[in-house]
Write a protein that holds these residues in place. Structure first.
Motif, PDB file in Angstrom:
ATOM      1  N   UNK A 149       0.867  -1.187   0.000  1.00 33.79           N
ATOM      2  CA  UNK A 149       0.000   0.000   0.000  1.00 33.79           C
ATOM      3  C   UNK A 149       0.900   1.232   0.000  1.00 33.79           C
ATOM      4  N   UNK A 150       1.789   1.289  -0.984  1.00 29.18           N
ATOM      5  CA  UNK A 150       2.980   2.136  -0.935  1.00 29.18           C
ATOM      6  C   UNK A 150       2.715   3.619  -1.169  1.00 29.18           C
ATOM      7  N   UNK A 151       3.659   4.397  -0.653  1.00 30.64           N
ATOM      8  CA  UNK A 151       3.906   5.780  -1.042  1.00 30.64           C
ATOM      9  C   UNK A 151       5.397   5.855  -1.335  1.00 30.64           C
ATOM     10  N   UNK A 152       5.788   6.646  -2.325  1.00 31.09           N
ATOM     11  CA  UNK A 152       7.211   6.804  -2.636  1.00 31.09           C
ATOM     12  C   UNK A 152       7.797   7.875  -1.718  1.00 31.09           C
ATOM     13  N   UNK A 222      -6.170   9.785   2.838  1.00 27.18           N
ATOM     14  CA  UNK A 222      -6.979   9.888   1.617  1.00 27.18           C
ATOM     15  C   UNK A 222      -6.259  10.623   0.487  1.00 27.18           C
ATOM     16  N   UNK A 223      -5.504  11.675   0.821  1.00 34.16           N
ATOM     17  CA  UNK A 223      -4.769  12.391  -0.223  1.00 34.16           C
ATOM     18  C   UNK A 223      -3.717  11.492  -0.865  1.00 34.16           C
ATOM     19  N   UNK A 224      -3.040  10.679  -0.045  1.00 32.25           N
ATOM     20  CA  UNK A 224      -2.036   9.767  -0.587  1.00 32.25           C
ATOM     21  C   UNK A 224      -2.677   8.696  -1.456  1.00 32.25           C
ATOM     22  N   UNK A 225      -3.837   8.200  -1.032  1.00 30.63           N
ATOM     23  CA  UNK A 225      -4.533   7.188  -1.833  1.00 30.63           C
ATOM     24  C   UNK A 225      -4.969   7.764  -3.174  1.00 30.63           C
ATOM     25  N   UNK A 232      -6.848   4.084   1.528  1.00 32.73           N
ATOM     26  CA  UNK A 232      -6.742   5.026   2.639  1.00 32.73           C
ATOM     27  C   UNK A 232      -7.215   4.359   3.923  1.00 32.73           C
ATOM     28  N   UNK A 233      -6.546   4.694   5.034  1.00 38.46           N
ATOM     29  CA  UNK A 233      -6.916   4.131   6.326  1.00 38.46           C
ATOM     30  C   UNK A 233      -6.230   2.826   6.656  1.00 38.46           C
TER      31      UNK A 233
END
Length: 301
Positions: A149-152, A222-225, A232-233
């Motif tokens: 469920x990544x973010x860079x 939510x913004x990242x999703x 999100x969550x």
């Protein structure tokens, strides 16, 4: 089974146990009978760092590229940190296969006992002489780069978005990653030098550092999703430090994108003739110019 803790090593004679918060609530309410059984061991064990140097390159401007080999006892650690370890192993293999002769020596390091408190990296840094420390240009750290469920995330070298900056030159490392992802039209987020991975001992002695991360137990917003996809969550890595950290726990998209950025950064610093920490004073500052040109992660001149 709630905790896997330590008091630092054998020889501690004060008995200590831990309980989950929910158990604490029950105890605080009173009227509870507790039967406690502790099955624990305290012993010295031996592990190793695995270190490989490029045969060519300036040994007074060494690029240390690190990832930790171990996992927690609860899980196989395919994401944490098979992802980072595999990425730098593949880069080392490809550098050898393509007979790349770096201008600066590249030192690949697979750290042991990270999960026990950065012990492998700390031991390595502790045995460096002042001359050895001066000869290390920078440390690149790759710990968890395939979160499902990544973010860079890019380490915030200059502290412009987080509370802490890295040592002088860390801004230039961050800039290499930011420029690369911008060229690939891939959004990124800053992450702080919070000391939770193997770069910690390096920045403590003033060695510039940087690296990538795709998230652990943090919760995706939510913004990242909306920007990266995913849920999100939920945790960035729902199997962080759990038995389900298997191959099914990897985002191959994240691993592919981040591995390309890893390769780009390694080759940039392996081939540059510029000093990473520049001439400016103060944390995170410097004037670095890479004289290498890339198309994606491929060197074109």
């Amino acid at each position: 089974d709630n905790f896997l803790g330590t008091l630092g090593g054998p020889g501690i004679t004060v008995p200590v146990v831990g309980a989950a918060f929910e158990v604490g609530i029950e105890l605080a309410a009173g009227g509870v009978e507790v039967n406690l059984v502790v099955d624990a061991s305290s012993e010295f064990r031996t592990t190793s760092n695995v270190i490989a140097n490029s045969p060519a390159g300036r040994d007074d401007r060494v690029v240390v590229v690190g990832a930790h080999l171990d996992s927690v006892a609860e899980g196989p650690g395919i994401q944490d940190n098979g992802s980072g370890s595999a990425a730098i192993l593949e880069i080392a293999i490809q550098m050898a296969n393509q007979q790349i002769s770096p201008r600066n020596q590249v030192r690949f390091a697979w750290w042991g006992a990270e999960e026990a408190g950065l012990l492998g990296a700390q031991h390595y840094v502790d045995q460096l002489s002042p001359r050895d420390i001066k000869d290390i240009a920078l440390n690149l750290n790759f710990d968890m780069i395939g979160s499902p469920n990544f973010v860079r995330f890019v380490y915030d070298g200059d502290g412009s978005d987080t509370p802490l900056a890295g040592p002088n030159g860390s801004k230039n490392i961050e800039s290499v990653f930011l420029d690369y992802f911008a060229a690939m039209s891939l959004p990124v987020e800053p992450t702080a030098f919070d000391g939770r991975s193997d770069y910690g001992p390096f920045i403590e002695v003033g060695i510039p550092a940087g690296g990538l991360f795709t998230g652990a137990e943090g919760i995706k917003t939510p913004d990242e999703a909306a920007l990266y996809g995913g849920t999100a969550g939920d945790q960035y890595d729902p199997c962080y430090h759990l038995a389900c950290d298997t191959f099914d726990n990897i985002s191959l998209q994240a691993l592919d994108e981040m591995s390309d950025a890893v390769a780009h950064s390694v080759m940039t610093f392996a081939m540059t003739t510029s000093a990473v920490n520049g001439t400016d004073k103060g944390k995170g500052l410097g004037k670095f110019k890479s004289d290498m040109e890339y198309r994606g992660s491929h060197l074109v001149k």
